[in-house]
Design an enzyme around this catalytic site. Structure first.
Site, PDB file in Angstrom:
ATOM      1  N   ARG A  43      18.698   6.323  -4.119  1.00  0.00           N
ATOM      2  CA  ARG A  43      19.446   6.600  -5.352  1.00  0.00           C
ATOM      3  C   ARG A  43      19.814   8.073  -5.455  1.00  0.00           C
ATOM      4  NH1 ARG A  43      14.945   4.132  -9.311  1.00  0.00           N
ATOM      5  NH2 ARG A  43      13.882   5.809  -8.215  1.00  0.00           N
ATOM      6  N   ALA A 178      -0.557  -1.254  15.843  1.00  0.00           N
ATOM      7  CA  ALA A 178       0.148  -0.591  16.943  1.00  0.00           C
ATOM      8  C   ALA A 178      -0.628   0.628  17.444  1.00  0.00           C
ATOM      9  CB  ALA A 178       1.554  -0.189  16.499  1.00  0.00           C
ATOM     10  N   HIS A 238      -5.799  -2.625   6.959  1.00  0.00           N
ATOM     11  CA  HIS A 238      -6.083  -2.079   8.298  1.00  0.00           C
ATOM     12  C   HIS A 238      -7.400  -2.608   8.876  1.00  0.00           C
ATOM     13  CE1 HIS A 238      -2.760   0.371   7.371  1.00  0.00           C
ATOM     14  NE2 HIS A 238      -3.388   1.383   6.795  1.00  0.00           N
ATOM     15  N   GLN A 365      -9.932   5.820  17.087  1.00  0.00           N
ATOM     16  CA  GLN A 365      -9.590   7.230  16.951  1.00  0.00           C
ATOM     17  C   GLN A 365     -10.821   8.010  16.503  1.00  0.00           C
ATOM     18  OE1 GLN A 365      -6.207   6.511  14.317  1.00  0.00           O
ATOM     19  NE2 GLN A 365      -7.335   7.215  12.564  1.00  0.00           N
TER      20      GLN A 365
HETATM   21  N1  NDP Z   1       3.629   7.709   2.224  1.00  0.00           N
HETATM   22  C1  NDP Z   1       2.894   7.142   3.148  1.00  0.00           C
HETATM   23  O1  NDP Z   1       2.340   7.778   4.042  1.00  0.00           O
HETATM   24  C2  NDP Z   1       2.732   5.655   3.159  1.00  0.00           C
HETATM   25  C3  NDP Z   1       3.452   4.866   2.282  1.00  0.00           C
HETATM   26  N2  NDP Z   1       3.341   3.513   2.345  1.00  0.00           N
HETATM   27  C4  NDP Z   1       4.147   2.651   1.471  1.00  0.00           C
HETATM   28  O2  NDP Z   1       5.511   2.932   1.698  1.00  0.00           O
HETATM   29  C5  NDP Z   1       6.272   2.857   0.533  1.00  0.00           C
HETATM   30  C6  NDP Z   1       7.020   4.142   0.260  1.00  0.00           C
HETATM   31  O3  NDP Z   1       6.104   5.224   0.219  1.00  0.00           O
HETATM   32  P1  NDP Z   1       6.545   6.722  -0.100  1.00  0.00           P
HETATM   33  O4  NDP Z   1       7.707   7.124   0.706  1.00  0.00           O
HETATM   34  O5  NDP Z   1       5.310   7.509  -0.034  1.00  0.00           O
HETATM   35  O6  NDP Z   1       7.001   6.605  -1.614  1.00  0.00           O
HETATM   36  P2  NDP Z   1       7.893   7.579  -2.483  1.00  0.00           P
HETATM   37  O7  NDP Z   1       7.227   7.682  -3.813  1.00  0.00           O
HETATM   38  O8  NDP Z   1       8.233   8.830  -1.779  1.00  0.00           O
HETATM   39  O9  NDP Z   1       9.182   6.673  -2.716  1.00  0.00           O
HETATM   40  C7  NDP Z   1      10.205   6.500  -1.746  1.00  0.00           C
HETATM   41  C8  NDP Z   1      11.554   6.530  -2.438  1.00  0.00           C
HETATM   42  O10 NDP Z   1      11.669   5.396  -3.288  1.00  0.00           O
HETATM   43  C9  NDP Z   1      12.409   5.723  -4.451  1.00  0.00           C
HETATM   44  N3  NDP Z   1      11.563   5.415  -5.618  1.00  0.00           N
HETATM   45  C10 NDP Z   1      10.501   6.094  -6.080  1.00  0.00           C
HETATM   46  N4  NDP Z   1       9.975   5.469  -7.159  1.00  0.00           N
HETATM   47  C11 NDP Z   1      10.713   4.369  -7.348  1.00  0.00           C
HETATM   48  C12 NDP Z   1      10.680   3.313  -8.302  1.00  0.00           C
HETATM   49  N5  NDP Z   1       9.761   3.270  -9.266  1.00  0.00           N
HETATM   50  N6  NDP Z   1      11.606   2.338  -8.194  1.00  0.00           N
HETATM   51  C13 NDP Z   1      12.533   2.367  -7.236  1.00  0.00           C
HETATM   52  N7  NDP Z   1      12.614   3.365  -6.313  1.00  0.00           N
HETATM   53  C14 NDP Z   1      11.725   4.328  -6.377  1.00  0.00           C
HETATM   54  C15 NDP Z   1      12.719   7.197  -4.384  1.00  0.00           C
HETATM   55  O11 NDP Z   1      14.033   7.328  -3.865  1.00  0.00           O
HETATM   56  P3  NDP Z   1      15.334   7.476  -4.776  1.00  0.00           P
HETATM   57  O12 NDP Z   1      14.904   7.765  -6.165  1.00  0.00           O
HETATM   58  O13 NDP Z   1      16.107   8.573  -4.148  1.00  0.00           O
HETATM   59  O14 NDP Z   1      15.984   6.155  -4.640  1.00  0.00           O
HETATM   60  C16 NDP Z   1      11.738   7.725  -3.350  1.00  0.00           C
HETATM   61  O15 NDP Z   1      12.263   8.817  -2.634  1.00  0.00           O
HETATM   62  C17 NDP Z   1       5.268   2.467  -0.528  1.00  0.00           C
HETATM   63  O16 NDP Z   1       5.252   1.076  -0.602  1.00  0.00           O
HETATM   64  C18 NDP Z   1       3.936   2.919   0.005  1.00  0.00           C
HETATM   65  O17 NDP Z   1       2.878   2.179  -0.489  1.00  0.00           O
HETATM   66  C19 NDP Z   1       2.534   2.906   3.268  1.00  0.00           C
HETATM   67  C20 NDP Z   1       1.794   3.630   4.151  1.00  0.00           C
HETATM   68  C21 NDP Z   1       1.794   5.060   4.145  1.00  0.00           C
HETATM   69  O1  LIG Z   2      -2.241   3.303   5.133  1.00  0.00           O
HETATM   70  C1  LIG Z   2      -3.050   4.201   5.110  1.00  0.00           C
HETATM   71  O2  LIG Z   2      -3.553   4.670   6.270  1.00  0.00           O
HETATM   72  C2  LIG Z   2      -4.049   5.994   6.334  1.00  0.00           C
HETATM   73  C3  LIG Z   2      -4.820   6.096   7.628  1.00  0.00           C
HETATM   74  O3  LIG Z   2      -3.939   5.956   8.708  1.00  0.00           O
HETATM   75  P1  LIG Z   2      -4.176   6.825  10.026  1.00  0.00           P
HETATM   76  O4  LIG Z   2      -3.170   6.316  10.970  1.00  0.00           O
HETATM   77  O5  LIG Z   2      -3.971   8.251   9.635  1.00  0.00           O
HETATM   78  O6  LIG Z   2      -5.578   6.581  10.456  1.00  0.00           O
HETATM   79  C4  LIG Z   2      -4.909   6.320   5.153  1.00  0.00           C
HETATM   80  O7  LIG Z   2      -5.263   7.688   5.180  1.00  0.00           O
HETATM   81  C5  LIG Z   2      -4.155   6.028   3.891  1.00  0.00           C
HETATM   82  O8  LIG Z   2      -4.996   6.288   2.772  1.00  0.00           O
HETATM   83  C6  LIG Z   2      -3.677   4.627   3.858  1.00  0.00           C
HETATM   84  O9  LIG Z   2      -2.799   4.431   2.750  1.00  0.00           O
END
Ligand code: NDP
Ligand SMILES: O=C1O[C@H](COP(=O)(O)O)[C@@H](O)[C@H](O)[C@H]1O
Length: 473
Positions: A43, A178, A238, A365
């Site tokens: 967005r 993976a 996991h 790991q």
């Molecule tokens: N961050 C991580 O390392 C990990 C994340 N995840 C999962 O991946 C997904 C994304 O994570 P992450 O990138 O950290 O999240 P973000 O909070 O950074 O959200 C990603 C994008 O989604 C849009 N967004 C944020 N809030 C909302 C909302 N309420 N409704 C609709 N769009 C929204 C925004 O983009 P815009 O407003 O520009 O559209 C934002 O840049 C989640 O499901 C999370 O649980 C899983 C594993 C690890």
């Molecule tokens: O999805 C998640 O995984 C990480 C751990 O992943 P790793 O590849 O760094 O071992 C964890 O730290 C995080 O809390 C969880 O949301």
């Protein structure tokens, strides 16, 4: 032609993991470079150059990859759109058709990756299906955990997605599937039936410990973590995935469904975790580190659990009677993930006087290593002197060349999704059974047990692990 579309492209995950992995796929020639396009969708109103520039701090090309990086970036575009408005998706379809116009559109593949909060999955999934969907198996949707917040909500999410999408079009990511050692485990086990796998059953194993320790705390993620806690964050996904690969029987074939059939069989035969037999903790300040409640945004009343130890049993021929003990926590002494099968001692014969907690461990790991500890007679000793020894398979030493080219889990998973191989993705029934197993311990009404940051967990956990793992020492 492959169009890889990243929803939530402006976000944390997209920048940290998704785009770097896509660049690596491109740089390693794992996709057809001439016909690979990446589109960021979000967005946030960003110009294409601004979006492309925002990736610079996250993608780290090697010096000799500078040209490849420019080439890759020239294939990355950005589209501003909403997640809940049909018009955005209709426009987006025109955008994609234009991008794909010089290719044979009957052969094109669209892979949609949702790096979005799960609350947006159904709406985005529906609109993709209605407006930007290619028929004949040429559309795939990859989604990120969490797949629901408990058993009931996971069923609802599944049903909502299945209204439009068939199961074989949905790729649920669990990046632990993976990781090198997890990919390797079926080979290490089933290609070695007379050695490694011969040990892995209730005749030889007295208990199994699956550990996922993290050195880092919950900094920067309290909003997410406070409502989820360690059970939803890693145990239900996991660690359950590690567990199924560690416990499953040999699949009939290597087909995705045969592999996942065996994993689901394990989950179906598994007992449910109980609050009564679990340790739940929360880190407090210690060893020079702050506590969970010291983090900005965390209430002093928070009962979020950052540590868990719990025990499950698998009611099948291979594992009947063997406890599988899980322990995981944030802000522990060090980060390590491993599976340790503790071996039974001798009950009769000439070596019953020596006993140790010998084991076979598979370290995921920080190192990838298989270790089998055993007794040996002390060399140069003319008397019988049993000492502890070990047999090691260290990936870095034995596969030094291959390990130089280590690939990130996301890179492997994206390549699999593009190729249409769902084996390392999570099937709907795996998610459901895993939620059911942990439902009782998701939200404990009890105060979590405190443990100092940088320690090995709550003091109660030490005795818990020792007794549940039936350790001698
Ligand atoms: N961050 C991580 O390392 C990990 C994340 N995840 C999962 O991946 C997904 C994304 O994570 P992450 O990138 O950290 O999240 P973000 O909070 O950074 O959200 C990603 C994008 O989604 C849009 N967004 C944020 N809030 C909302 C909302 N309420 N409704 C609709 N769009 C929204 C925004 O983009 P815009 O407003 O520009 O559209 C934002 O840049 C989640 O499901 C999370 O649980 C899983 C594993 C690890
Ligand atoms: O999805 C998640 O995984 C990480 C751990 O992943 P790793 O590849 O760094 O071992 C964890 O730290 C995080 O809390 C969880 O949301």
């Amino acid at each position: 032609m492959v169009s890889f579309i990243v929803f939530g492209a402006s976000g944390h995950l997209a920048h940290q993991k998704t785009f770097p992995a896509l660049f690596n796929l491109y740089a390693r020639n794992c996709v057809n470079r001439q016909s690979f396009y990446v589109v960021g969708y979000a967005r946030s109103k960003l110009s294409e150059p601004d979006f492309q520039n925002s990736l610079k701090d996250f993608i780290k090309p090697e010096q000799e990859q500078a040209k490849l990086y420019d080439e890759f970036i020239s294939r990355v575009s950005y589209f501003t759109g909403q997640y809940d408005q049909a018009d955005s998706f209709k426009e987006f379809n025109k955008y994609l058709e234009n991008l794909e116009k010089n290719t044979d559109q009957s052969k094109g593949l669209r892979v949609f990756y949702l790096a979005l909060p799960p609350s947006a999955y159904v709406s985005v999934g529906n609109f993709i299906h209605d407006h930007v969907y290619l028929p004949d198996g040429r559309t795939r949707m990859i989604i990120e955990k969490p797949f629901g917040k408990d058993y009931d909500s996971s069923i609802k999410l599944k049903e909502d997605l299945h209204k439009k999408w068939s199961e074989d079009e949905i790729y649920r990511i669990d990046h632990y599937l993976a990781k090198d050692m997890i990919i390797n485990l079926p080979t290490l086990r089933f290609a070695n039936p007379h050695s490694l796998d011969a040990l892995l059953n209730n005749h030889h194993v007295k208990s199994v410990n699956i550990s996922m320790w993290e050195g880092g705390g919950c900094d920067g993620r309290v909003g997410y973590y406070d409502i989820n806690g360690v059970v939803r964050d890693v145990l239900q996904n996991h660690m359950s995935q590690i567990f199924t690969v560690a416990a499953m029987d040999e699949p009939k074939s290597e087909s995705p469904d045969d592999v996942r059939y065996e994993k689901v069989k394990v989950l179906k035969a598994t007992s449910h975790a109980s609050l009564k037999d679990s340790i739940l903790g929360q880190y407090v300040s210690g060893n020079g580190k702050g506590g969970y409640k010291d983090l900005e945004g965390v209430s002093k009343e928070s009962k979020a659990t950052t540590y868990v130890a719990t025990t499950l049993f698998v009611d099948n021929e291979r594992w009947k009677g063997v406890p599988f003990v899980f322990d995981s926590g944030k802000s522990l002494e060090r980060g390590r993930v491993e599976i340790k099968y503790y071996l039974k001692g001798k009950e009769s014969g000439i070596f019953t006087d020596v006993n140790q907690d010998h084991y076979i461990s598979f370290s995921v790991q920080p190192n990838q290593e298989v270790v089998l500890t055993a007794f040996a007679n002390k060399p140069m000793s003319s008397e019988r002197t049993c000492v502890n020894a070990s047999l090691n398979l260290n990936f870095k030493e034995q596969f030094s060349e291959e390990m130089k080219n280590k690939r990130d889990a996301y890179e492997i998973l994206f390549e699999d999704a593009i190729r249409g191989d769902p084996t390392k993705f999570v099937r709907d029934d795996e998610v459901e059974y895993a939620w059911r197993i942990f439902d009782e311990i998701l939200d404990s009404p009890n105060e979590p047990l405190p443990y100092p940051a940088g320690s090995t967990g709550p003091k109660e956990a030490e005795q818990y692990l020792k007794s549940h793992l039936k350790l001698i020492q």
